[in-house]
Design an enzyme around this catalytic site. Structure first.
Site, PDB file in Angstrom:
ATOM      1  CD  GLN A 233     -27.367  -2.795  31.507  1.00  0.00           C
ATOM      2  OE1 GLN A 233     -27.384  -3.258  30.380  1.00  0.00           O
ATOM      3  NE2 GLN A 233     -26.918  -1.574  31.758  1.00  0.00           N
TER       4      GLN A 233
ATOM      5  CG  ASP B 144     -35.606  -2.806  31.425  1.00  0.00           C
ATOM      6  OD1 ASP B 144     -35.351  -2.615  30.219  1.00  0.00           O
ATOM      7  OD2 ASP B 144     -35.700  -3.956  31.927  1.00  0.00           O
TER       8      ASP B 144
ATOM      9  CB  CYS C  27     -30.498  -1.610  30.797  1.00  0.00           C
ATOM     10  SG  CYS C  27     -32.241  -1.937  30.427  1.00  0.00           S
TER      11      CYS C  27
ATOM     12  NE  ARG D  15     -29.098 -10.851  26.082  1.00  0.00           N
ATOM     13  CZ  ARG D  15     -29.177  -9.543  25.896  1.00  0.00           C
ATOM     14  NH1 ARG D  15     -29.815  -9.053  24.851  1.00  0.00           N
ATOM     15  NH2 ARG D  15     -28.597  -8.715  26.737  1.00  0.00           N
TER      16      ARG D  15
ATOM     17  NE  ARG E 263     -23.698  -4.817  29.764  1.00  0.00           N
ATOM     18  CZ  ARG E 263     -24.593  -5.469  29.013  1.00  0.00           C
ATOM     19  NH1 ARG E 263     -25.655  -4.825  28.568  1.00  0.00           N
ATOM     20  NH2 ARG E 263     -24.462  -6.759  28.762  1.00  0.00           N
TER      21      ARG E 263
ATOM     22  CG  HIS F 108     -29.037  -7.802  31.907  1.00  0.00           C
ATOM     23  ND1 HIS F 108     -27.872  -8.423  31.463  1.00  0.00           N
ATOM     24  CD2 HIS F 108     -29.339  -6.868  30.957  1.00  0.00           C
ATOM     25  CE1 HIS F 108     -27.528  -7.887  30.302  1.00  0.00           C
ATOM     26  NE2 HIS F 108     -28.385  -6.943  29.976  1.00  0.00           N
TER      27      HIS F 108
END
Ligand code: CP
Ligand code: NVA
Length: 287
Positions: free
Chosen positions: A114, A206, A246, A84, A274, A111
């Site tokens: 996700q 988001d 998310c 990340r 996830r 991402h």
């Protein structure tokens, strides 16, 4: 998607087979995380493997030593790397110098884990992907970009409403349009949330302020004011529509409590997924 669903059913029935016994995932985090960190770590453990967390103050990616050198060394110890990062170029640089697969656990631009979990959630809820319409409301940032690309790949129609100046980055938007046109998936861009959400099966948002953008919080709050998912906006979608986010959510900003906790919200199932989607990724790459 098939493998993720199999692994989810297997786990729910008592546990996964230890297919990744003896395998370790190195997890590099330049930013905070709940879901990505815990779902990858538990995913590895459920599959009989192990994971090592390398936080922002441990390896000093690109500061204490170069990104390439981190990749060269770390990949001689572990079987896979999940990273990340802020700058997307860093995840590409890791991949360029790593001997083992590198998974993007979120960058400033994308991402993808996700988005794969989100496609899994949509497939689970609707039993299909073809003909499903997803409307994204809010910032055309990393999550929007990966969800747009995933929808384009999987034949889900994607519409997005962003304030002016917060559209998806041009190269990513062009890539999404190209994939969507190749696969016959619809893709439209709007500035009015009500137009994007009309007849949607999935309404997605988001945060308005992503990790690293904290200094812009006040300015963004003003720009995104009309882009909240609330009961009134949700009424523009199909009555059967589901709501996705998310997470982490900023309740009262991009989404109201009543929508987040309401009957149409699949947000916590989405977060659980996830782990199931990533187990499939891990098995494919490390198995
Ligand atoms: N959605 C997501 O990636 O959450 P974290 O930032 O907590 O990992
Ligand atoms: N766009 C958000 C997603 C968090 C999972 C961020 O980058 O902070």
């Amino acid at each position: 998607m098939d493998l993720a669903l199999e692994l989810k059913a297997e786990w729910r029935a008592g546990g996964n087979k230890p297919s990744l016994r003896g395998k370790t995932l190195g997890m590099i985090f330049q930013k905070p995380s709940l879901r990505t960190r815990v779902s990858f770590e538990m995913g590895m453990r459920h599959l009989g493997g192990d994971a090592i967390m390398l936080g922002p103050h441990e390896i000093g990616l690109g500061v204490r030593e170069s990104v390439g050198d981190v990749a060269r060394v770390l990949s001689s110890y572990v079987h896979g790397i999940m990273a990340r990062v802020f700058d997307h170029a860093d995840v590409l640089e890791l991949a360029a110098h790593s001997r083992v697969p590198v998974i993007n656990g979120l960058s400033d631009d994308y991402h993808p884990c996700q988005a794969l979990a989100d496609i899994l959630t949509i497939r689970e809820r609707f039993g299909r992907l073809d003909g499903v319409k997803l409307a994204f409301v809010g910032d055309g940032n990393n999550v929007a970009a990966s969800v747009a690309l995933a929808c384009a790949h999987f034949g889900v129609s994607f519409s997005i409403a962003t304030p002016e100046g917060y559209e998806m980055k041009a190269p990513i938007r062009d890539q999404a349009f190209e994939v969507a046109s190749r696969n016959g998936s619809g893709l439209t861009m709007h500035t009015r949330p009500q137009v994007a959400v009309a007849d949607a099966d999935v309404v997605y948002t988001d945060t308005w302020v992503s990790m690293g953008q904290e200094a812009e919080a006040a300015e963004r709050a003003g720009e995104f004011d009309d882009f909240q998912i609330n009961e009134s906006l949700l009424r523009c979608a199909k009555p059967t529509a589901i709501v996705m986010h998310c997470l982490p959510a900023h309740r009262g900003d991009e989404i109201t409590d009543d929508v987040m906790d309401g009957a149409q919200s699949m947000i916590f199932l989405q977060a659980e997924n996830r782990m199931h989607a990533q187990k499939a990724i891990l098995l494919r790459l490390l198995g």
